[in-house]
Scaffold this motif. Structure first.
Motif, PDB file in Angstrom:
ATOM      1  N   PHE A   1      52.191  43.389  49.526  1.00 24.10           N
ATOM      2  CA  PHE A   1      52.369  42.072  48.980  1.00 24.10           C
ATOM      3  C   PHE A   1      51.381  41.865  48.008  1.00 24.10           C
ATOM      4  CE2 PHE A   1      50.452  37.913  49.747  1.00 24.10           C
ATOM      5  CZ  PHE A   1      51.653  37.248  49.117  1.00 24.10           C
ATOM      6  N   LEU A   2      50.084  42.405  48.205  1.00 26.73           N
ATOM      7  CA  LEU A   2      49.085  41.893  47.183  1.00 26.73           C
ATOM      8  C   LEU A   2      49.537  42.912  45.905  1.00 26.73           C
ATOM      9  CD1 LEU A   2      45.811  41.900  49.336  1.00 26.73           C
ATOM     10  CD2 LEU A   2      46.743  40.187  48.183  1.00 26.73           C
ATOM     11  N   LEU A   3      49.687  43.849  45.826  1.00 21.65           N
ATOM     12  CA  LEU A   3      50.348  44.676  44.897  1.00 21.65           C
ATOM     13  C   LEU A   3      51.502  43.976  44.226  1.00 21.65           C
ATOM     14  CD1 LEU A   3      50.182  48.485  46.266  1.00 21.65           C
ATOM     15  CD2 LEU A   3      48.535  47.477  44.365  1.00 21.65           C
ATOM     16  N   SER A   4      52.452  43.489  44.967  1.00 24.32           N
ATOM     17  CA  SER A   4      53.370  43.031  44.050  1.00 24.32           C
ATOM     18  C   SER A   4      53.161  41.676  43.359  1.00 24.32           C
ATOM     19  CB  SER A   4      54.614  42.451  45.420  1.00 24.32           C
ATOM     20  OG  SER A   4      54.251  41.211  46.215  1.00 24.32           O
ATOM     21  N   LEU A   5      51.984  40.815  43.792  1.00 27.05           N
ATOM     22  CA  LEU A   5      51.547  39.828  43.020  1.00 27.05           C
ATOM     23  C   LEU A   5      50.880  40.310  41.698  1.00 27.05           C
ATOM     24  CD1 LEU A   5      49.462  37.920  45.720  1.00 27.05           C
ATOM     25  CD2 LEU A   5      52.161  37.622  45.050  1.00 27.05           C
ATOM     26  N   GLY A   6      50.297  41.413  41.765  1.00 29.82           N
ATOM     27  CA  GLY A   6      49.784  41.895  40.519  1.00 29.82           C
ATOM     28  C   GLY A   6      50.701  42.922  39.523  1.00 29.82           C
ATOM     29  N   ARG A   7      51.769  43.044  39.902  1.00 21.18           N
ATOM     30  CA  ARG A   7      52.721  44.020  39.051  1.00 21.18           C
ATOM     31  C   ARG A   7      52.989  43.812  37.896  1.00 21.18           C
ATOM     32  NH1 ARG A   7      55.965  45.947  43.734  1.00 21.18           N
ATOM     33  NH2 ARG A   7      54.101  46.904  44.058  1.00 21.18           N
ATOM     34  N   HIS A   8      53.132  42.381  37.756  1.00 20.35           N
ATOM     35  CA  HIS A   8      53.686  41.909  36.407  1.00 20.35           C
ATOM     36  C   HIS A   8      52.617  40.868  35.757  1.00 20.35           C
ATOM     37  CE1 HIS A   8      57.416  43.711  37.315  1.00 20.35           C
ATOM     38  NE2 HIS A   8      57.566  42.964  38.377  1.00 20.35           N
ATOM     39  N   LYS A   9      51.277  41.082  36.232  1.00 18.56           N
ATOM     40  CA  LYS A   9      50.445  40.219  35.734  1.00 18.56           C
ATOM     41  C   LYS A   9      49.154  40.933  35.342  1.00 18.56           C
ATOM     42  CE  LYS A   9      48.304  37.491  38.583  1.00 18.56           C
ATOM     43  NZ  LYS A   9      47.934  36.136  39.353  1.00 18.56           N
ATOM     44  N   LYS A  10      48.673  40.408  34.203  1.00 21.94           N
ATOM     45  CA  LYS A  10      47.426  41.215  34.113  1.00 21.94           C
ATOM     46  C   LYS A  10      46.129  40.224  33.630  1.00 21.94           C
ATOM     47  CE  LYS A  10      46.180  45.201  31.006  1.00 21.94           C
ATOM     48  NZ  LYS A  10      46.457  45.814  29.737  1.00 21.94           N
ATOM     49  N   ARG A  11      44.996  40.334  34.316  1.00 18.28           N
ATOM     50  CA  ARG A  11      43.972  39.436  34.274  1.00 18.28           C
ATOM     51  C   ARG A  11      43.440  39.645  33.120  1.00 18.28           C
ATOM     52  NH1 ARG A  11      39.865  41.307  37.957  1.00 18.28           N
ATOM     53  NH2 ARG A  11      38.677  42.331  36.098  1.00 18.28           N
ATOM     54  N   PRO A  12      43.383  38.083  32.320  1.00 15.93           N
ATOM     55  CA  PRO A  12      42.861  38.128  30.929  1.00 15.93           C
ATOM     56  C   PRO A  12      41.401  38.633  30.748  1.00 15.93           C
ATOM     57  CG  PRO A  12      42.819  35.888  31.764  1.00 15.93           C
ATOM     58  CD  PRO A  12      43.599  36.932  32.599  1.00 15.93           C
ATOM     59  N   THR A  13      40.947  39.234  29.777  1.00 19.40           N
ATOM     60  CA  THR A  13      39.603  39.977  29.764  1.00 19.40           C
ATOM     61  C   THR A  13      38.738  38.781  29.100  1.00 19.40           C
ATOM     62  OG1 THR A  13      39.949  40.388  27.316  1.00 19.40           O
ATOM     63  CG2 THR A  13      40.178  41.924  28.911  1.00 19.40           C
ATOM     64  N   THR A  14      37.623  38.607  29.685  1.00 20.59           N
ATOM     65  CA  THR A  14      36.380  37.385  29.494  1.00 20.59           C
ATOM     66  C   THR A  14      35.312  38.180  28.735  1.00 20.59           C
ATOM     67  OG1 THR A  14      35.539  37.944  31.624  1.00 20.59           O
ATOM     68  CG2 THR A  14      37.171  36.420  31.622  1.00 20.59           C
TER      69      THR A  14
END
Length: 335
Positions: free
Chosen positions: A322-335
């Protein structure tokens, strides 16, 4: 290294990120805000190890520091009560739409009241070729226990009645219930509470865990049937500290096939989809019973947010996926 015990230092975070790159994994950081009890039951070593191998790292949120100063997180997992926390997490959601917050505080609050939690099920009037799903007839009593008997009579509720605390606050007391057999015993109950008509269900309850789109059903022993003869003989009420806990598992018990048969999968999938949409939640469980003597008449008697997933078979794999599915199409922006 136990990354769930405290916030990673800068050096530790760099080391863990490097490890993730070395094995070709995109790192996912899950910040969690849980009570000690919930943390211990949920973040079990086997689960943490599996998640870490898939690039998922759990990091404790420090409630003594501003949430905005912590992270960055890909996901925030929380189950804390109180107005202050609700305001903190809601403000964070507004300012960080790129972070998945599980789940919205206003949606969680909807399940903290036993009157409102079942309204969505009742409004569904759910019925298809696989069965019908409803809710027991119920009545809310806010105060004055002496008026309960009259209110029950006016509402036309039939004995026996299940009495449950109105507010679900995570405490042991909020999970207590009473089975009232006669009118006189009703005045001994303590409002605010919800009274539900008791429905014979063969002493078996289906606990339906929802994790995103995944569904897992387990059987739990529940309250036994009450006959007409027993209702006439038995007076007062019986107290049950907690029904359907893991210790009451009925998975390996020898049961009548007509009672033990699980609800049809298509019915559960459609019901879960409807409730995910109506409730706005991705982590919850449904307590469902089948009316004794029927094959397709079901009742939802409780809905709980972020239940004890540690008691769910194979929860480690289900939750990791489930957690992997949340991040599959999303990338955390760099800060």
């Amino acid at each position: 290294m136990r990354v769930n015990a405290e916030i990673l230092s800068e050096g530790e975070e760099e080391e863990e990120t490097k490890k993730g790159k070395d094995v070709g994994l995109q790192k996912m950081v899950v910040g969690y805000a849980l009570t000690s009890k919930k943390k211990n039951s949920f973040l079990q070593p086997k689960f943490e190890a599996l998640a870490r191998n898939k690039g998922i790292f759990f990091v404790a949120i420090d409630s003594n520091k501003p949430l905005a100063d912590q992270g960055p997180f890909d996901v925030v997992l929380h189950k804390l009560l109180g107005k202050e926390w609700t305001e903190i997490i809601e403000e964070y959601r507004q300012k960080h739409p790129e972070v998945t917050v599980l789940d919205p505080p206003d949606a969680i609050e909807h399940l903290q009241n036993r009157q409102s939690m079942l309204e969505d099920v009742a409004e569904l009037n759910f019925c298809d070729g696989n069965g019908k799903v409803g809710t027991p007839k119920q009545l809310v009593i806010e105060k004055d226990p002496q008026s309960i008997a009259h209110a029950v009579e006016v509402a036309g509720l039939k004995l026996p009645l299940v009495a449950k605390p109105l507010v679900v606050d995570g405490s042991a007391k909020s999970h207590e219930l009473f089975l009232a057999y006669d009118q006189n015993s009703l005045s001994e109950l303590e409002p605010p509470l919800v009274l539900q008509e008791f429905i014979n269900h063969g002493g078996l309850l289906f606990k339906i865990y929802i994790v995103g789109e995944a569904i897992k059903v387990v059987r739990r022993f529940s309250l036994p049937n009450v006959s007409e003869q027993e209702l006439l003989k038995v007076g007062g009420f019986l107290r049950f500290p907690r029904v359907s806990c893991a210790a009451a598992s009925a998975e390996d018990a020898e049961l009548d096939p007509g009672i033990a048969e699980l609800p049809p999968r298509p019915l559960l999938e459609k019901l879960a989809k409807e409730l995910r949409s109506r409730l706005g939640l991705r982590l919850f469980n449904i307590d469902m019973i089948r009316e004794h003597g029927t094959r397709d008449t079901y009742y939802v008697i409780d809905i709980n947010y972020f239940p004890g997933y540690g008691k769910m078979p194979d929860y480690e794999n289900i939750f990791t996926d489930f957690l992997l599915s949340l991040g599959r199409h999303k990338k955390r922006p760099t800060t």
